[in-house]
Scaffold this motif. Structure first.
Motif, mmCIF file in Angstrom:
data_model
loop_
_atom_site.group_PDB
_atom_site.id
_atom_site.type_symbol
_atom_site.label_atom_id
_atom_site.label_comp_id
_atom_site.label_asym_id
_atom_site.label_seq_id
_atom_site.Cartn_x
_atom_site.Cartn_y
_atom_site.Cartn_z
ATOM 1 N N ILE A 3 -20.796 14.804 -3.281
ATOM 2 C CA ILE A 3 -21.298 13.467 -2.965
ATOM 3 C C ILE A 3 -22.741 13.325 -3.440
ATOM 4 O O ILE A 3 -23.117 12.315 -4.041
ATOM 5 C CB ILE A 3 -21.183 13.190 -1.454
ATOM 6 C CG1 ILE A 3 -19.707 13.125 -1.043
ATOM 7 C CG2 ILE A 3 -21.903 11.897 -1.084
ATOM 8 C CD1 ILE A 3 -19.499 13.049 0.460
ATOM 9 N N GLU A 4 -23.539 14.341 -3.172
ATOM 10 C CA GLU A 4 -24.944 14.308 -3.603
ATOM 11 C C GLU A 4 -25.049 14.155 -5.116
ATOM 12 O O GLU A 4 -25.924 13.434 -5.619
ATOM 13 C CB GLU A 4 -25.649 15.594 -3.156
ATOM 14 C CG GLU A 4 -25.846 15.692 -1.655
ATOM 15 C CD GLU A 4 -26.340 17.070 -1.227
ATOM 16 O OE1 GLU A 4 -26.616 17.897 -2.130
ATOM 17 O OE2 GLU A 4 -26.441 17.311 -0.012
ATOM 18 N N GLN A 5 -24.163 14.806 -5.838
ATOM 19 C CA GLN A 5 -24.203 14.739 -7.296
ATOM 20 C C GLN A 5 -23.875 13.346 -7.804
ATOM 21 O O GLN A 5 -24.566 12.812 -8.684
ATOM 22 C CB GLN A 5 -23.234 15.754 -7.901
ATOM 23 C CG GLN A 5 -23.263 15.823 -9.419
ATOM 24 C CD GLN A 5 -24.604 16.260 -9.946
ATOM 25 O OE1 GLN A 5 -25.098 17.331 -9.600
ATOM 26 N NE2 GLN A 5 -25.230 15.448 -10.791
ATOM 27 N N ILE A 6 -22.819 12.717 -7.245
ATOM 28 C CA ILE A 6 -22.424 11.395 -7.735
ATOM 29 C C ILE A 6 -23.466 10.344 -7.334
ATOM 30 O O ILE A 6 -23.757 9.419 -8.097
ATOM 31 C CB ILE A 6 -21.013 11.005 -7.237
ATOM 32 C CG1 ILE A 6 -20.478 9.830 -8.052
ATOM 33 C CG2 ILE A 6 -20.984 10.682 -5.758
ATOM 34 C CD1 ILE A 6 -20.250 10.136 -9.508
ATOM 35 N N VAL A 7 -24.053 10.494 -6.138
ATOM 36 C CA VAL A 7 -25.127 9.578 -5.728
ATOM 37 C C VAL A 7 -26.317 9.708 -6.679
ATOM 38 O O VAL A 7 -26.883 8.705 -7.126
ATOM 39 C CB VAL A 7 -25.547 9.846 -4.271
ATOM 40 C CG1 VAL A 7 -26.806 9.042 -3.928
ATOM 41 C CG2 VAL A 7 -24.435 9.488 -3.307
ATOM 42 N N SER A 8 -26.682 10.943 -6.981
ATOM 43 C CA SER A 8 -27.801 11.176 -7.899
ATOM 44 C C SER A 8 -27.516 10.613 -9.280
ATOM 45 O O SER A 8 -28.399 10.019 -9.917
ATOM 46 C CB SER A 8 -28.090 12.678 -7.994
ATOM 47 O OG SER A 8 -29.087 12.946 -8.952
ATOM 48 N N THR B 244 -22.732 6.888 3.901
ATOM 49 C CA THR B 244 -24.047 7.232 4.433
ATOM 50 C C THR B 244 -24.997 7.673 3.328
ATOM 51 O O THR B 244 -26.162 7.260 3.282
ATOM 52 C CB THR B 244 -23.908 8.357 5.477
ATOM 53 O OG1 THR B 244 -23.059 7.911 6.537
ATOM 54 C CG2 THR B 244 -25.267 8.732 6.046
ATOM 55 N N ALA B 245 -24.500 8.507 2.422
ATOM 56 C CA ALA B 245 -25.352 9.023 1.345
ATOM 57 C C ALA B 245 -25.811 7.914 0.408
ATOM 58 O O ALA B 245 -26.981 7.864 0.004
ATOM 59 C CB ALA B 245 -24.602 10.104 0.572
ATOM 60 N N PHE B 246 -24.894 7.006 0.039
ATOM 61 C CA PHE B 246 -25.267 5.898 -0.843
ATOM 62 C C PHE B 246 -26.244 4.950 -0.143
ATOM 63 O O PHE B 246 -27.197 4.461 -0.750
ATOM 64 C CB PHE B 246 -24.020 5.136 -1.299
ATOM 65 C CG PHE B 246 -23.346 5.744 -2.492
ATOM 66 C CD1 PHE B 246 -23.864 5.588 -3.764
ATOM 67 C CD2 PHE B 246 -22.187 6.486 -2.347
ATOM 68 C CE1 PHE B 246 -23.264 6.149 -4.869
ATOM 69 C CE2 PHE B 246 -21.562 7.059 -3.447
ATOM 70 C CZ PHE B 246 -22.103 6.894 -4.709
ATOM 71 N N LYS B 247 -25.997 4.710 1.149
ATOM 72 C CA LYS B 247 -26.880 3.813 1.895
ATOM 73 C C LYS B 247 -28.283 4.388 1.981
ATOM 74 O O LYS B 247 -29.284 3.671 1.837
ATOM 75 C CB LYS B 247 -26.312 3.597 3.297
ATOM 76 C CG LYS B 247 -27.060 2.575 4.133
ATOM 77 C CD LYS B 247 -26.341 2.332 5.448
ATOM 78 C CE LYS B 247 -27.050 1.283 6.283
ATOM 79 N NZ LYS B 247 -26.348 1.030 7.568
ATOM 80 N N LYS B 248 -28.393 5.711 2.183
ATOM 81 C CA LYS B 248 -29.703 6.362 2.269
ATOM 82 C C LYS B 248 -30.432 6.312 0.930
ATOM 83 O O LYS B 248 -31.635 6.054 0.877
ATOM 84 C CB LYS B 248 -29.522 7.812 2.722
ATOM 85 C CG LYS B 248 -30.827 8.574 2.860
ATOM 86 C CD LYS B 248 -30.577 10.008 3.332
ATOM 87 C CE LYS B 248 -31.876 10.784 3.443
ATOM 88 N NZ LYS B 248 -31.629 12.189 3.902
ATOM 89 N N ALA B 249 -29.695 6.535 -0.162
ATOM 90 C CA ALA B 249 -30.325 6.590 -1.485
ATOM 91 C C ALA B 249 -30.714 5.211 -1.996
ATOM 92 O O ALA B 249 -31.787 5.032 -2.580
ATOM 93 C CB ALA B 249 -29.401 7.282 -2.479
#
Length: 265
Positions: free
Chosen positions: A171-176, A199-204
């Motif tokens: 998930i971190e990789q695709i968000v990045s 959550t990860a996309f919303k944070k980024a």
């Protein structure tokens, strides 16, 4: 409900063969039986298929009644579809179907959807591409990479990002990739994106993250995104207005419904 008049649709795009993405086609065809329907070209797929008769080996020593087509096959063999009366156009490469409207064709190389064909819709806007994905089975980064060949700027990506069972590192990789590498302006994830990925996309993306739950409509206005939430309260979603929308959303009892979105032009 959008209360859209389906009889006035110009065309339909089937993203891929999974039932939750095409289950409404029977009803649509009952309302608009001749509507142009774009679908990915698959080998012997549910949308139909055709091959030249030269694809199979022949043996002239067999009597005609024991041969395919009595030994006289047509030049092109057409195979059936689950919707024999539908007006399908099968897509097997990235194609501009109308000025500024593109279908991106990709093939999954990931189990358990190996070789699944999928279409994504890319709409050119003055600010860049608005990319609408189905489930992103071929890989979201692969789809976005194809979109930047149309326009290097990706204004928004919305749809299912296919991270529902992904590990945190994936998930971190695709968000990045979307935020830092492709520099996507806005994301509106839905459907199979998965709760940790939401959550990860919303944070980024912070104020450039758009809630796209069940009942949300996002209009593709030139300078901002008119968004209607579940309570049908309309907000104009420019860069500065998203904080207001998030504040309103926090008061919505149905804010946890993160299933799918309806995107309208």
């Amino acid at each position: 409900m959008l209360r859209a008049d389906l009889s006035k649709l110009d065309f339909v795009v089937m993203s891929h063969r999974h039932s939750d993405h095409m289950g409404g086609l029977n009803y649509l065809l009952s309302v608009n039986p001749k509507v142009k329907t774009y679908a990915p070209k698959e080998n012997f797929g549910v949308y139909g298929f055709s091959l030249p008769s030269t694809f199979y080996r022949k043996d002239n020593s067999l009597p005609p009644e024991q041969r395919y087509y009595d030994g006289k096959p047509p030049d092109i063999i057409k195979f059936g579809t689950a919707w024999p009366k539908a007006n399908f156009e099968l897509i097997e490469k990235t194609t501009e179907i109308l000025p500024g409207i593109h279908l991106i064709f990709q093939i999954s190389d990931k189990p358990p959807t190996m070789e699944l064909r999928e279409l994504s819709l890319a709409i050119e806007k003055p600010e860049g591409i608005v990319l609408m994905v189905g489930c992103s089975h071929p890989g979201l980064d692969k789809i976005v990479d194809a979109a930047i060949k149309i326009n290097k700027r990706i204004h928004m990506v919305t749809g299912g990002f296919h991270q529902v069972v992904a590990k945190d590192i994936e998930i971190e990789q695709i968000v990045s990739n979307l935020h830092d590498t492709f520099k996507v302006d806005f994301v509106a994830p839905s459907h199979c994106t998965g709760e940790p990925a939401f959550t990860a996309f919303k944070k980024a993306f912070e104020d450039h993250y758009i809630y796209a739950g069940l009942g949300t409509s996002i209009g593709l206005d030139t300078n901002n995104f008119p968004v209607t939430n579940i309570n049908k309260e309309k907000l104009i979603m420019g860069i500065d207005e998203l904080r207001t929308y998030h504040a309103l959303l926090s008061k919505n009892d149905e804010k946890s419904v993160l299933v799918s979105s309806e995107i309208i032009r």
